[in-house]
Design an enzyme around this catalytic site. Structure first.
Site, PDB file in Angstrom:
ATOM      1  N   SER A  17      -8.205   4.509  61.336  1.00 38.47           N
ATOM      2  CA  SER A  17      -7.781   4.996  60.009  1.00 38.47           C
ATOM      3  C   SER A  17      -6.372   5.574  60.040  1.00 38.47           C
ATOM      4  O   SER A  17      -6.067   6.550  59.353  1.00 38.47           O
ATOM      5  CB  SER A  17      -8.771   6.041  59.489  1.00 38.47           C
ATOM      6  OG  SER A  17      -8.834   7.172  60.348  1.00 38.47           O
ATOM      7  N   GLY A  18      -5.499   4.955  60.843  1.00 36.36           N
ATOM      8  CA  GLY A  18      -4.081   5.268  60.775  1.00 36.36           C
ATOM      9  C   GLY A  18      -3.423   4.445  59.683  1.00 36.36           C
ATOM     10  O   GLY A  18      -4.102   3.847  58.827  1.00 36.36           O
ATOM     11  N   SER A  47      -0.253   7.867  63.710  1.00 34.40           N
ATOM     12  CA  SER A  47       0.487   7.755  62.446  1.00 34.40           C
ATOM     13  C   SER A  47       0.702   9.118  61.811  1.00 34.40           C
ATOM     14  O   SER A  47       1.792   9.439  61.328  1.00 34.40           O
ATOM     15  CB  SER A  47      -0.271   6.856  61.464  1.00 34.40           C
ATOM     16  OG  SER A  47      -0.405   5.549  61.944  1.00 34.40           O
ATOM     17  N   ALA A  48      -0.349   9.927  61.807  1.00 30.43           N
ATOM     18  CA  ALA A  48      -0.266  11.236  61.153  1.00 30.43           C
ATOM     19  C   ALA A  48       0.646  12.195  61.901  1.00 30.43           C
ATOM     20  O   ALA A  48       1.097  13.196  61.333  1.00 30.43           O
ATOM     21  CB  ALA A  48      -1.665  11.837  61.025  1.00 30.43           C
ATOM     22  N   TRP A  49       0.920  11.894  63.185  1.00 25.56           N
ATOM     23  CA  TRP A  49       1.780  12.773  63.976  1.00 25.56           C
ATOM     24  C   TRP A  49       3.237  12.331  63.961  1.00 25.56           C
ATOM     25  O   TRP A  49       4.099  13.015  64.518  1.00 25.56           O
ATOM     26  CB  TRP A  49       1.285  12.816  65.420  1.00 25.56           C
ATOM     27  CG  TRP A  49      -0.039  13.496  65.583  1.00 25.56           C
ATOM     28  CD1 TRP A  49      -0.898  13.884  64.601  1.00 25.56           C
ATOM     29  CD2 TRP A  49      -0.657  13.870  66.818  1.00 25.56           C
ATOM     30  NE1 TRP A  49      -2.020  14.456  65.134  1.00 25.56           N
ATOM     31  CE2 TRP A  49      -1.902  14.465  66.495  1.00 25.56           C
ATOM     32  CE3 TRP A  49      -0.298  13.758  68.145  1.00 25.56           C
ATOM     33  CZ2 TRP A  49      -2.769  14.945  67.477  1.00 25.56           C
ATOM     34  CZ3 TRP A  49      -1.165  14.229  69.119  1.00 25.56           C
ATOM     35  CH2 TRP A  49      -2.386  14.826  68.786  1.00 25.56           C
ATOM     36  N   ALA A  50       3.517  11.176  63.358  1.00 29.85           N
ATOM     37  CA  ALA A  50       4.894  10.664  63.357  1.00 29.85           C
ATOM     38  C   ALA A  50       5.804  11.612  62.590  1.00 29.85           C
ATOM     39  O   ALA A  50       5.461  12.085  61.513  1.00 29.85           O
ATOM     40  CB  ALA A  50       4.932   9.272  62.730  1.00 29.85           C
ATOM     41  N   GLY A  52       9.660  11.111  62.409  1.00 32.46           N
ATOM     42  CA  GLY A  52      10.887  10.528  61.874  1.00 32.46           C
ATOM     43  C   GLY A  52      10.725   9.866  60.524  1.00 32.46           C
ATOM     44  O   GLY A  52      11.324  10.282  59.526  1.00 32.46           O
ATOM     45  N   GLU A 118      18.514   7.716  63.506  1.00 31.06           N
ATOM     46  CA  GLU A 118      17.855   7.871  64.792  1.00 31.06           C
ATOM     47  C   GLU A 118      18.519   6.981  65.828  1.00 31.06           C
ATOM     48  O   GLU A 118      19.356   6.134  65.495  1.00 31.06           O
ATOM     49  CB  GLU A 118      16.348   7.565  64.682  1.00 31.06           C
ATOM     50  CG  GLU A 118      15.605   8.593  63.844  1.00 31.06           C
ATOM     51  CD  GLU A 118      14.106   8.365  63.792  1.00 31.06           C
ATOM     52  OE1 GLU A 118      13.404   9.299  63.380  1.00 31.06           O
ATOM     53  OE2 GLU A 118      13.643   7.267  64.151  1.00 31.06           O
ATOM     54  N   HIS A 233       9.021   8.671  75.186  1.00 30.68           N
ATOM     55  CA  HIS A 233       9.972   9.347  74.301  1.00 30.68           C
ATOM     56  C   HIS A 233      10.761  10.329  75.147  1.00 30.68           C
ATOM     57  O   HIS A 233      10.181  11.096  75.924  1.00 30.68           O
ATOM     58  CB  HIS A 233       9.247  10.082  73.175  1.00 30.68           C
ATOM     59  CG  HIS A 233      10.147  10.454  72.042  1.00 30.68           C
ATOM     60  ND1 HIS A 233      11.108  11.431  72.157  1.00 30.68           N
ATOM     61  CD2 HIS A 233      10.255   9.971  70.781  1.00 30.68           C
ATOM     62  CE1 HIS A 233      11.760  11.541  71.012  1.00 30.68           C
ATOM     63  NE2 HIS A 233      11.260  10.661  70.161  1.00 30.68           N
ATOM     64  N   ARG A 278      15.962   4.488  73.654  1.00 33.08           N
ATOM     65  CA  ARG A 278      15.057   5.465  74.248  1.00 33.08           C
ATOM     66  C   ARG A 278      14.873   5.280  75.756  1.00 33.08           C
ATOM     67  O   ARG A 278      14.746   6.258  76.500  1.00 33.08           O
ATOM     68  CB  ARG A 278      13.685   5.388  73.556  1.00 33.08           C
ATOM     69  CG  ARG A 278      13.691   6.034  72.195  1.00 33.08           C
ATOM     70  CD  ARG A 278      12.343   5.933  71.529  1.00 33.08           C
ATOM     71  NE  ARG A 278      12.346   6.689  70.278  1.00 33.08           N
ATOM     72  CZ  ARG A 278      11.337   6.711  69.426  1.00 33.08           C
ATOM     73  NH1 ARG A 278      10.256   5.986  69.673  1.00 33.08           N
ATOM     74  NH2 ARG A 278      11.402   7.423  68.322  1.00 33.08           N
ATOM     75  N   HIS A 337       4.931   7.763  74.479  1.00 33.73           N
ATOM     76  CA  HIS A 337       4.980   7.872  73.020  1.00 33.73           C
ATOM     77  C   HIS A 337       4.495   6.614  72.308  1.00 33.73           C
ATOM     78  O   HIS A 337       3.917   6.696  71.224  1.00 33.73           O
ATOM     79  CB  HIS A 337       6.420   8.173  72.599  1.00 33.73           C
ATOM     80  CG  HIS A 337       6.599   8.463  71.145  1.00 33.73           C
ATOM     81  ND1 HIS A 337       5.930   9.485  70.500  1.00 33.73           N
ATOM     82  CD2 HIS A 337       7.365   7.860  70.188  1.00 33.73           C
ATOM     83  CE1 HIS A 337       6.275   9.511  69.230  1.00 33.73           C
ATOM     84  NE2 HIS A 337       7.131   8.535  69.013  1.00 33.73           N
ATOM     85  N   ARG A 372      10.804  -0.439  71.846  1.00 34.03           N
ATOM     86  CA  ARG A 372      10.779  -0.314  70.391  1.00 34.03           C
ATOM     87  C   ARG A 372      11.967   0.464  69.854  1.00 34.03           C
ATOM     88  O   ARG A 372      12.319   1.518  70.361  1.00 34.03           O
ATOM     89  CB  ARG A 372       9.482   0.390  69.965  1.00 34.03           C
ATOM     90  CG  ARG A 372       9.413   0.721  68.488  1.00 34.03           C
ATOM     91  CD  ARG A 372       8.104   1.394  68.140  1.00 34.03           C
ATOM     92  NE  ARG A 372       7.962   2.698  68.746  1.00 34.03           N
ATOM     93  CZ  ARG A 372       8.275   3.849  68.149  1.00 34.03           C
ATOM     94  NH1 ARG A 372       8.800   3.847  66.933  1.00 34.03           N
ATOM     95  NH2 ARG A 372       8.090   5.004  68.755  1.00 34.03           N
ATOM     96  N   SER A 377       7.892   1.451  64.255  1.00 36.08           N
ATOM     97  CA  SER A 377       6.439   1.456  64.457  1.00 36.08           C
ATOM     98  C   SER A 377       5.691   1.594  63.138  1.00 36.08           C
ATOM     99  O   SER A 377       4.776   0.813  62.841  1.00 36.08           O
ATOM    100  CB  SER A 377       6.037   2.584  65.400  1.00 36.08           C
ATOM    101  OG  SER A 377       6.625   3.809  64.983  1.00 36.08           O
TER     102      SER A 377
END
Length: 513
Positions: A17-18, A47-50, A52, A118, A233, A278, A337, A372, A377
């Site tokens: 459920s991302g 996803s919820a922790w992204a 940027g 970025e 990361h 990166r 990451h 990446r 992402s």
């Protein structure tokens, strides 16, 4: 006895459920779909922790062609240019679709999208929400949209364990639930299970994300691609917190500098400096730490008192660790990451297994290549979630016989695997370390215990890393420091990887004798 959800038969099953899973379910509507999630809807997702945001060529000085050029450069020769171009071209449409679903992106005083910068991007193109809280804001809006969509059923507390097959096609989804085992009879499954960060001690991902989707697909016989490419990361907040807090490279995009304990700006002479790709920055920081030094992010001059307003989430995380980023140096270190490898798919998310689609970080589409580009992402998750949904909608359900009873597979536990993978498959690798990983992981992967699924994923990374005798992108080998003149993506099925691992073991032991 296994419960069979006959009431949900024929429905598309979405695991995860991302961003990718939520967008797929919303795109399928009004066609019925079932979201299967181990925790609460939208929780425990990368996803919820992204922080940027989403890379999209929306600025007046930008274009899809320029975005593609940056993506190919970061991918270090292993992107699929056609796939990358097609996904990048859909970025504006993805932003529009997210806004229709209720996401409110940050805008400037004139009402135009506020765009961030970025690393390795040639201009500002990061569309963000709530400053550095983009992922949380996006997922929160999509969760609400899913809750308001009658055609979507959500099964919380359901953990996908196996993909039963009828011959070579999907015939259902076996889940562990608080009440026992349950089967969803379906011939159409979308894996949107996220990444592999939970295999490593130092990660910015949810600890429970060890590559479940890869393990499920591997057991089902799917082709896997480029498993060796694990992105570290460069700037996780160096603290006792686990998982490590992320300090988005958008902070460097606003002018913050990297310095060592001597106050030296060690990236100053590197092309791109702090905004180099990166993999370049992560290796440079690792080298500083390896010599016994420390590395800090200095945002005092670039942001100072504006830090909390621009980066409220990071500011709170720093203060939780006792650091005032407006006045003090921020200690940082590399941490896992993102995973560029995964289940090989086509441009519509189809895997090599009939009835199995994959989207988001669990997939390997060819967009990211060996490394990446920042914020591609969430772009890929949104675009491929929608593409997979449209493709699935055009495939009729064709249910097969599903066995009515299943043994309960053990609950996956990565605790035995994590020290092995962390020690042997980090930022810098060599043959001895890789062979050590294979020797330690093989017996765990061949067993049928709690460590088996995490060990399968870790062993796949090690086998792919052993075969890539060069340094490229996020895969850096001290024994093969140069790039090959000609290189290519690699795909493999789990049984073949297992055979290769078994063949490496005698050699590995011989080297250590």
């Amino acid at each position: 006895m296994t419960e069979i959800h006959h009431d949900l038969a024929d429905r598309v099953a979405i695991i995860g459920s991302g961003l990718a899973g939520l967008m797929a379910a919303l795109t399928l509507a009004p066609q019925p779909a079932v979201i299967v999630t181990r925790s609460a809807l939208g929780a425990e997702t990368s996803s919820a922790w992204a922080q940027g945001g989403i890379a999209a060529s929306m600025g007046a000085d930008d274009s899809a062609e320029l975005h593609l050029a940056d993506t190919l450069a970061a991918g270090d020769g292993l992107c699929d240019p056609a796939v990358a171009a097609s996904i990048i071209a859909e970025a504006p449409a993805a932003i529009a679709a997210l806004e229709r679903a209720g996401v409110r992106f940050d805008r400037n005083g004139a009402g135009a999208l506020s765009l961030g910068l970025e690393a390795a991007h040639s201009c500002r193109r990061i569309v963000h929400a709530e400053g550095d809280g983009s992922g949380a804001a996006i997922v929160r809006a999509l969760v609400q949209a899913v809750v308001n969509t009658p055609s979507i059923t959500v099964l919380e507390g359901y953990e996908a364990r196996r993909l039963p097959l009828d011959g070579e096609r999907i015939s259902g989804l076996l889940c562990a639930t608080p009440k026992g085992m349950a089967v969803l009879p379906t011939s159409r499954v979308l894996l949107a299970t996220g990444g592999i960060g939970g295999l490593f001690d130092a990660t910015t991902n949810p600890i429970g994300n060890f590559g479940q989707g890869v393990a499920l697909a591997a057991r089902a016989g799917a082709l896997l691609a480029d498993m060796e490419f694990v992105q570290f990361h460069p700037t996780a907040l160096a603290s006792r917190r686990r998982p490590l807090a992320l300090v988005s490279e958008a902070v460097r995009g606003e002018g913050a500098a990297l310095v060592n304990e001597k106050g030296e700006r060690f990236m100053a002479l590197v092309p791109g400096a702090e905004l180099a790709p990166r993999d370049v920055v992560a290796r440079a920081i690792s080298a500083e730490i390896a010599r016994g030094g420390r590395v800090f992010l200095d945002a005092r001059e670039a942001l100072g008192s504006r830090f909390a307003a621009r980066f409220p989430v990071i500011d709170a995380l720093c203060r939780e660790a006792g650091i005032d980023p407006s006045r003090e140096l921020i200690p940082v270190r590399p941490a896992v990451h993102y995973h560029m490898g995964g289940v090989a798919t086509d441009v519509n998310g189809r895997s090599s297994v009939s009835g199995l689609w994959v989207a988001g970080e669990a997939a390997s589409t060819g967009l990211h290549g060996a490394n990446r580009l920042a914020s591609n992402s969430l772009l890929e998750a949104a675009v491929m979630g929608m593409r997979a949904a449209r493709d699935i909608a055009g495939v009729s359900a064709s249910l097969a016989n599903v066995p009515s009873d299943h043994a309960r597979p053990p609950t996956p536990d990565a605790s035995l695997v994590r020290p092995i993978v962390s020690r042997h498959l980090g930022v810098l690798r060599n043959a001895g370390a890789i062979h050590g990983a294979i020797a330690a992981l093989l017996p765990l992967a061949e067993s049928e215990g709690p460590a088996t699924d995490p060990a399968i994923v870790g062993l796949l990374i090690a086998v792919f890393a052993n075969l890539r005798t060069e340094s490229r992108g996020a895969h850096a080998r001290t024994d093969f420091p140069l790039k090959l003149q000609q290189t290519q993506r690699r795909t493999m099925r789990w049984p073949d990887a297992l055979d290769i691992a078994r063949s490496v073991i005698p050699y590995s032991f011989a080297r250590s004798a």
